[in-house]
Design a protein around this motif. Structure first.
Motif, PDB file in Angstrom:
ATOM      1  N   ASN A   8     108.752   4.528  81.702  1.00 52.18           N
ATOM      2  CA  ASN A   8     109.964   4.887  82.461  1.00 52.18           C
ATOM      3  C   ASN A   8     109.960   6.327  82.980  1.00 52.18           C
ATOM      4  O   ASN A   8     110.937   7.053  82.859  1.00 52.18           O
ATOM      5  CB  ASN A   8     111.222   4.660  81.624  1.00 52.18           C
ATOM      6  CG  ASN A   8     111.554   3.191  81.477  1.00 52.18           C
ATOM      7  OD1 ASN A   8     111.347   2.424  82.415  1.00 52.18           O
ATOM      8  ND2 ASN A   8     112.028   2.806  80.310  1.00 52.18           N
ATOM      9  N   PHE A  67     113.875   9.174  73.240  1.00 56.58           N
ATOM     10  CA  PHE A  67     113.412   7.797  73.423  1.00 56.58           C
ATOM     11  C   PHE A  67     111.991   7.748  73.980  1.00 56.58           C
ATOM     12  O   PHE A  67     111.643   8.507  74.877  1.00 56.58           O
ATOM     13  CB  PHE A  67     114.321   7.063  74.417  1.00 56.58           C
ATOM     14  CG  PHE A  67     115.708   6.822  73.897  1.00 56.58           C
ATOM     15  CD1 PHE A  67     115.988   5.704  73.124  1.00 56.58           C
ATOM     16  CD2 PHE A  67     116.731   7.721  74.171  1.00 56.58           C
ATOM     17  CE1 PHE A  67     117.269   5.482  72.638  1.00 56.58           C
ATOM     18  CE2 PHE A  67     118.005   7.500  73.700  1.00 56.58           C
ATOM     19  CZ  PHE A  67     118.286   6.378  72.924  1.00 56.58           C
ATOM     20  N   LEU A 115     122.421   3.000  73.005  1.00 53.68           N
ATOM     21  CA  LEU A 115     122.309   2.521  74.380  1.00 53.68           C
ATOM     22  C   LEU A 115     123.152   1.277  74.570  1.00 53.68           C
ATOM     23  O   LEU A 115     123.428   0.865  75.685  1.00 53.68           O
ATOM     24  CB  LEU A 115     120.848   2.205  74.701  1.00 53.68           C
ATOM     25  CG  LEU A 115     119.914   3.411  74.765  1.00 53.68           C
ATOM     26  CD1 LEU A 115     118.462   2.955  74.827  1.00 53.68           C
ATOM     27  CD2 LEU A 115     120.248   4.274  75.966  1.00 53.68           C
ATOM     28  N   ARG A 117     108.887  14.412  77.181  1.00 53.72           N
ATOM     29  CA  ARG A 117     110.262  14.317  77.660  1.00 53.72           C
ATOM     30  C   ARG A 117     111.216  14.010  76.500  1.00 53.72           C
ATOM     31  O   ARG A 117     112.309  14.571  76.414  1.00 53.72           O
ATOM     32  CB  ARG A 117     110.362  13.216  78.726  1.00 53.72           C
ATOM     33  CG  ARG A 117     111.772  13.031  79.281  1.00 53.72           C
ATOM     34  CD  ARG A 117     111.830  11.894  80.284  1.00 53.72           C
ATOM     35  NE  ARG A 117     111.540  10.618  79.653  1.00 53.72           N
ATOM     36  CZ  ARG A 117     111.232   9.499  80.304  1.00 53.72           C
ATOM     37  NH1 ARG A 117     111.158   9.511  81.625  1.00 53.72           N
ATOM     38  NH2 ARG A 117     110.978   8.382  79.662  1.00 53.72           N
ATOM     39  N   GLN A 143     107.456   0.872  78.618  1.00 50.26           N
ATOM     40  CA  GLN A 143     107.203   0.998  80.068  1.00 50.26           C
ATOM     41  C   GLN A 143     107.082   2.452  80.527  1.00 50.26           C
ATOM     42  O   GLN A 143     107.076   2.700  81.718  1.00 50.26           O
ATOM     43  CB  GLN A 143     108.367   0.368  80.838  1.00 50.26           C
ATOM     44  CG  GLN A 143     108.152  -1.003  81.424  1.00 50.26           C
ATOM     45  CD  GLN A 143     107.918  -2.053  80.370  1.00 50.26           C
ATOM     46  OE1 GLN A 143     107.293  -1.764  79.354  1.00 50.26           O
ATOM     47  NE2 GLN A 143     108.389  -3.254  80.596  1.00 50.26           N
ATOM     48  N   PHE A 165     109.570   4.612  75.501  1.00 57.28           N
ATOM     49  CA  PHE A 165     109.620   3.190  75.855  1.00 57.28           C
ATOM     50  C   PHE A 165     108.221   2.642  76.080  1.00 57.28           C
ATOM     51  O   PHE A 165     107.296   3.382  76.416  1.00 57.28           O
ATOM     52  CB  PHE A 165     110.428   2.992  77.143  1.00 57.28           C
ATOM     53  CG  PHE A 165     111.830   3.547  77.090  1.00 57.28           C
ATOM     54  CD1 PHE A 165     112.877   2.790  76.589  1.00 57.28           C
ATOM     55  CD2 PHE A 165     112.103   4.841  77.546  1.00 57.28           C
ATOM     56  CE1 PHE A 165     114.165   3.305  76.548  1.00 57.28           C
ATOM     57  CE2 PHE A 165     113.383   5.346  77.508  1.00 57.28           C
ATOM     58  CZ  PHE A 165     114.416   4.577  77.004  1.00 57.28           C
ATOM     59  N   LEU A 206     113.686  16.473  82.829  1.00 55.96           N
ATOM     60  CA  LEU A 206     114.864  15.674  83.179  1.00 55.96           C
ATOM     61  C   LEU A 206     116.010  15.754  82.163  1.00 55.96           C
ATOM     62  O   LEU A 206     117.162  15.981  82.545  1.00 55.96           O
ATOM     63  CB  LEU A 206     114.434  14.224  83.408  1.00 55.96           C
ATOM     64  CG  LEU A 206     115.280  13.404  84.373  1.00 55.96           C
ATOM     65  CD1 LEU A 206     115.402  14.073  85.719  1.00 55.96           C
ATOM     66  CD2 LEU A 206     114.676  12.012  84.522  1.00 55.96           C
ATOM     67  N   PRO A 207     115.743  15.589  80.851  1.00 54.26           N
ATOM     68  CA  PRO A 207     116.880  15.622  79.901  1.00 54.26           C
ATOM     69  C   PRO A 207     117.613  16.963  79.903  1.00 54.26           C
ATOM     70  O   PRO A 207     118.815  17.017  79.636  1.00 54.26           O
ATOM     71  CB  PRO A 207     116.217  15.373  78.541  1.00 54.26           C
ATOM     72  CG  PRO A 207     114.941  14.681  78.864  1.00 54.26           C
ATOM     73  CD  PRO A 207     114.481  15.260  80.164  1.00 54.26           C
ATOM     74  N   HIS A 267     118.274  -0.577  70.460  1.00 50.81           N
ATOM     75  CA  HIS A 267     119.265  -0.139  71.451  1.00 50.81           C
ATOM     76  C   HIS A 267     120.574   0.253  70.778  1.00 50.81           C
ATOM     77  O   HIS A 267     121.238   1.194  71.209  1.00 50.81           O
ATOM     78  CB  HIS A 267     119.514  -1.250  72.480  1.00 50.81           C
ATOM     79  CG  HIS A 267     118.317  -1.526  73.331  1.00 50.81           C
ATOM     80  ND1 HIS A 267     118.093  -2.746  73.934  1.00 50.81           N
ATOM     81  CD2 HIS A 267     117.257  -0.738  73.660  1.00 50.81           C
ATOM     82  CE1 HIS A 267     116.953  -2.691  74.605  1.00 50.81           C
ATOM     83  NE2 HIS A 267     116.428  -1.479  74.451  1.00 50.81           N
ATOM     84  N   LEU A 287     109.911   8.867  86.276  1.00 57.20           N
ATOM     85  CA  LEU A 287     110.338   8.760  87.673  1.00 57.20           C
ATOM     86  C   LEU A 287     109.114   8.829  88.574  1.00 57.20           C
ATOM     87  O   LEU A 287     108.292   9.730  88.449  1.00 57.20           O
ATOM     88  CB  LEU A 287     111.284   9.909  88.050  1.00 57.20           C
ATOM     89  CG  LEU A 287     112.589  10.023  87.284  1.00 57.20           C
ATOM     90  CD1 LEU A 287     113.498  11.030  87.965  1.00 57.20           C
ATOM     91  CD2 LEU A 287     113.284   8.681  87.172  1.00 57.20           C
ATOM     92  N   PRO A 288     108.964   7.864  89.477  1.00 51.06           N
ATOM     93  CA  PRO A 288     107.812   7.881  90.376  1.00 51.06           C
ATOM     94  C   PRO A 288     107.909   9.050  91.356  1.00 51.06           C
ATOM     95  O   PRO A 288     108.989   9.599  91.577  1.00 51.06           O
ATOM     96  CB  PRO A 288     107.921   6.540  91.114  1.00 51.06           C
ATOM     97  CG  PRO A 288     109.366   6.165  91.020  1.00 51.06           C
ATOM     98  CD  PRO A 288     109.882   6.749  89.732  1.00 51.06           C
ATOM     99  N   LYS A 289     106.814   9.392  91.956  1.00 50.13           N
ATOM    100  CA  LYS A 289     106.751  10.464  92.967  1.00 50.13           C
ATOM    101  C   LYS A 289     107.338  11.776  92.452  1.00 50.13           C
ATOM    102  O   LYS A 289     107.803  12.597  93.236  1.00 50.13           O
ATOM    103  CB  LYS A 289     107.520  10.062  94.238  1.00 50.13           C
ATOM    104  CG  LYS A 289     106.986   8.849  94.966  1.00 50.13           C
ATOM    105  CD  LYS A 289     107.722   8.710  96.295  1.00 50.13           C
ATOM    106  CE  LYS A 289     107.531   7.336  96.914  1.00 50.13           C
ATOM    107  NZ  LYS A 289     108.434   7.132  98.058  1.00 50.13           N
ATOM    108  N   THR A 290     107.353  11.923  91.141  1.00 52.57           N
ATOM    109  CA  THR A 290     107.937  13.125  90.546  1.00 52.57           C
ATOM    110  C   THR A 290     106.917  13.689  89.568  1.00 52.57           C
ATOM    111  O   THR A 290     106.295  12.931  88.826  1.00 52.57           O
ATOM    112  CB  THR A 290     109.243  12.764  89.817  1.00 52.57           C
ATOM    113  OG1 THR A 290     110.093  12.067  90.722  1.00 52.57           O
ATOM    114  CG2 THR A 290     109.959  13.989  89.303  1.00 52.57           C
TER     115      THR A 290
END
Ligand SMILES: Nc1ncnc2c1ncn2[C@@H]1O[C@H](COP(=O)(O)OP(=O)(O)O)[C@@H](O)[C@H]1O
Ligand SMILES: [Mg+2]
Lengths: 235, 407
Positions: free
Chosen positions: A106, A100, A67, A167, A104, A102, A119-120, A62, A108-111
């Protein structure tokens, strides 16, 4: 992207961490998650950061990834001391220079996968008319051209992580930071992801910092930094 | 500095996130919907009332000057609330002849009123208002019967004080039921009068003139009923409305010869109208203010939901920050979402309010003005911004690490 530098001329240091201390305070006890850590990472290196769980790997990543700020010590990224930078300047470096990945995912749901990958670019200076094609190219590169419109829920874990990698790559960053990127994947998908990191390192000359507690994965890197109880054990 | 992301990107993504949660959007906007629609509805009723009242006054005639005892208006043109307006001053026939002599081109109409028991056939009505006036009152179109319903009394009948009467339509049905009253007798305090006309139905007229409840007779009849020669008020019709301002001053001067200043009022319908409009405006503002409170409640609802949204989407915010969203981009994103939520509420509220006011218009005058629509929409958008700030700030201040770790 530049090819890996030749051997006679030593590549320059892109990331230089000096005397990094990160202290977490809870109540009246304080705890050093990182204790006087020095790390140098050169351009085009493939470095792994490894160590047992709770040793401070994520905390270190991080700080490398801007971050989080260290409690004390200096972070120099491409010759800039980042402690002098404002929050929006840090955000811009994260957007342009760093990518990055991760554990998880990470996403975005429903996207859709494509929108997640784009996104970036929303926060970049890149001409808007180029966005969509870049996203499609990037998803093609990770082998998901046929999943552009799928949402994360319609993708397997390995596919989701590949979307996340696309991404991370969309802004053509110099440095890829991955924190346990295979931690949520089955071994086959994990291997694919690792293969892709090798490709990015060898063919595209990107600097890769891989955080993992898995010794076998850590050993695949060209250099291994071992961390224990917040201190560098070997590097 | 160039704005990143661009406004169109932000709007685009806000709309999509709002459309992904239609149910939530509707519930969130409910407060605003109710607030805006009631603001629209109430202002439309206020406006409708105003134009209805001015229509009514139009029929009174812009060239009519009224003379009344007492001070009707206080400073600033409002209706006087003190008892002075009921001062028991009355005029008499000498005033009428004075005015007629001074203003030959005008029509001077005296009005006297008394209240009495009225009998017809086998019915008796108590305390009916009897208006005594001249033929001119009917000539000017006040309470004039349709030709099929008889006629107003003539100049000759007026001068002689003939025993004739014109019934207000309510009085006519109350006294005679289904029987045609024309040509029949009514008895007031022992005097027998002949019904020669039935005034046109006026409906419940605003401004306190229930024309339908009156009986109209020649002036002398009222005088002999009441036993005095009082004239309660005077109407003066000028040839056109241009003379009205000047004539009011002249009339006042004539009357000041015989009466004290401030014991009577000379006014025209525009003064009356503006006073009544004053009252309606105050009422409308008060009611709209109450409705606006629900807008604030609606705003708090939006704030509430936006705070929930921010915690629901903490990981998303962390991710956006990690990949390069600077704090202000997050702030603007959530502000825009809150504003769109309340804006949608505003639009739905405007539609509902307008539909409601159209429905009400069937039995009560309403008028939705562009102004009130713009105002309601603007207020709802501002409510969105004001109540969106707190959640948006909270989102923009999240630390990316903690946000990403949030479960
Ligand atoms: N926000 C925090 N507050 C308090 N302690 C923390 C926080 N984040 C991490 N720690 C602690 O710091 C140590 C290092 O954590 P971390 O860097 O996540 O370890 P690793 O990634 O190597 O498993 C752990 O003991 C963890 O409990
Ligand atoms: Mg970790």
């Amino acid at each position: 992207m530049k090819k890996s530098s030749s051997n006679n001329k030593s590549p320059r240091v892109v990331l230089n961490l000096k005397n990094i201390v990160k202290t977490y305070v809870s109540g009246n006890t304080s705890f050093n998650a990182l204790d006087d850590v020095d790390v140098q990472i050169k351009e085009g290196e493939f470095v792994s950061i490894t160590g047992p769980s709770g040793s401070g790997k994520s905390t270190l990543m991080h700080i490398i990834g801007l971050l989080d700020l260290p409690t004390s010590g200096q972070v120099i990224l491409e010759d800039r001391d980042i402690s002098r930078l404002k929050e929006h300047e840090l955000a811009q470096i994260r957007n342009v220079t760093l990518g990055f990945v991760f554990q998880q995912f990470n996403l975005l749901p429903k996207t859709s996968a494509l929108e997640n990958v784009l996104l970036p670019l929303l926060y970049s200076d890149i001409d808007k008319t180029l966005h969509k094609q870049k996203g499609i190219d990037m998803l093609t590169k990770v082998g998901l051209l046929d999943k552009l419109k799928n949402t994360p829920a319609q993708l397997s874990g390995g596919q989701q992580q590949r979307v996340a990698i696309a991404r991370a790559l969309i802004n053509n960053p110099k440095i890829i930071l991955a924190d346990e990127p295979t931690g949520n994947l089955d071994s086959r998908s994990g291997k694919e992801v690792m293969k892709f990191f090798h490709y990015l390192h060898e063919k595209e000359g990107r600097t890769i910092v891989l955080v993992t507690h898995d010794m076998e994965l850590a050993n695949q890197a060209k250099r291994k930094i071992v961390i224990r109880d917040g201190k560098i054990y070997s590097q | 500095m160039k704005i990143k992301p661009s406004l169109s990107d932000l709007l685009n993504s806000s709309f999509r996130s709002i459309l992904k949660n239609k149910g939530r959007t509707l519930l969130t906007s409910l407060g605003i919907i109710i607030g805006v629609s009631s603001v629209i509805l109430l202002t439309s009723i206020g406006n409708g009332l105003k134009s209805y009242v001015s229509d009514q006054f139009e029929t009174l005639g812009a060239n009519t000057i009224f003379v009344s005892p007492g001070m009707i208006f206080s400073e600033g043109g409002r209706f006087n609330q003190g008892a002075e307006q009921f001062l028991s001053l009355s005029f008499d026939k000498k005033d009428i002849s004075n005015l007629s002599r001074n203003f030959r081109s005008d029509t001077i109409i005296p009005l006297s009123q008394t209240s009495a028991e009225v009998k017809a056939l086998n019915k008796t009505l108590r305390s009916i208002s009897i208006i005594g006036t001249t033929d001119d009152y009917g000539q000017e179109g006040n309470a004039t019967p349709d030709p099929k319903n008889g006629r107003w009394f003539s100049a000759e009948e007026s001068a002689k004080g003939s025993k004739v009467a014109i019934l207000g339509s309510n009085v006519a049905t109350d006294l005679f039921g289904n029987v045609n009253p024309l040509g029949r007798k009514i008895i007031i305090k022992g005097k027998t009068l002949k019904v020669i006309g039935i005034a046109n139905q006026q409906g419940s007229s605003f401004g306190g003139q229930p024309v339908d409840d009156y009986i109209y007779v020649p002036l002398d009849i009222v005088h002999s009923l009441s036993g005095n020669e009082d004239i309660n008020s005077i109407q003066i019709k000028t040839p056109s409305k241009d003379e009205v301002p000047q004539r009011k001053l002249e009339i006042e001067e004539v009357l000041l010869d015989r009466y004290e200043k401030d014991t009577f009022t000379v006014f025209d319908s525009s003064q009356l109208l503006s006073s009544i409009n004053n009252i309606i405006s105050v009422l409308t503002v008060a009611l709209t203010g109450i409705a606006a409170i629900s807008l604030i409640v609606g705003g708090i609802g939006i704030m509430n939901i936006m705070l929930v949204t921010v915690s629901e989407r903490t990981r998303e915010i962390g991710l956006r920050k990690a990949i390069g969203a600077y704090p202000r981009a997050i702030l603007v994103q959530f502000l825009i979402e809150a504003t769109i939520l309340s804006g949608i509420g505003g639009i739905i509220g405007i539609l509902l309010g307008t539909l409601g006011s159209l429905a009400i218009n069937n039995f009560f005058p309403t008028n939705v003005t562009l102004q009130s629509v713009i105002l309601a929409f603007g207020v709802s958008a501002i409510v969105g911004i004001v109540f969106g700030v707190a959640p948006a700030r909270k989102a923009s201040k999240l630390s990316p690490i903690e946000a990403l770790r949030y479960e």
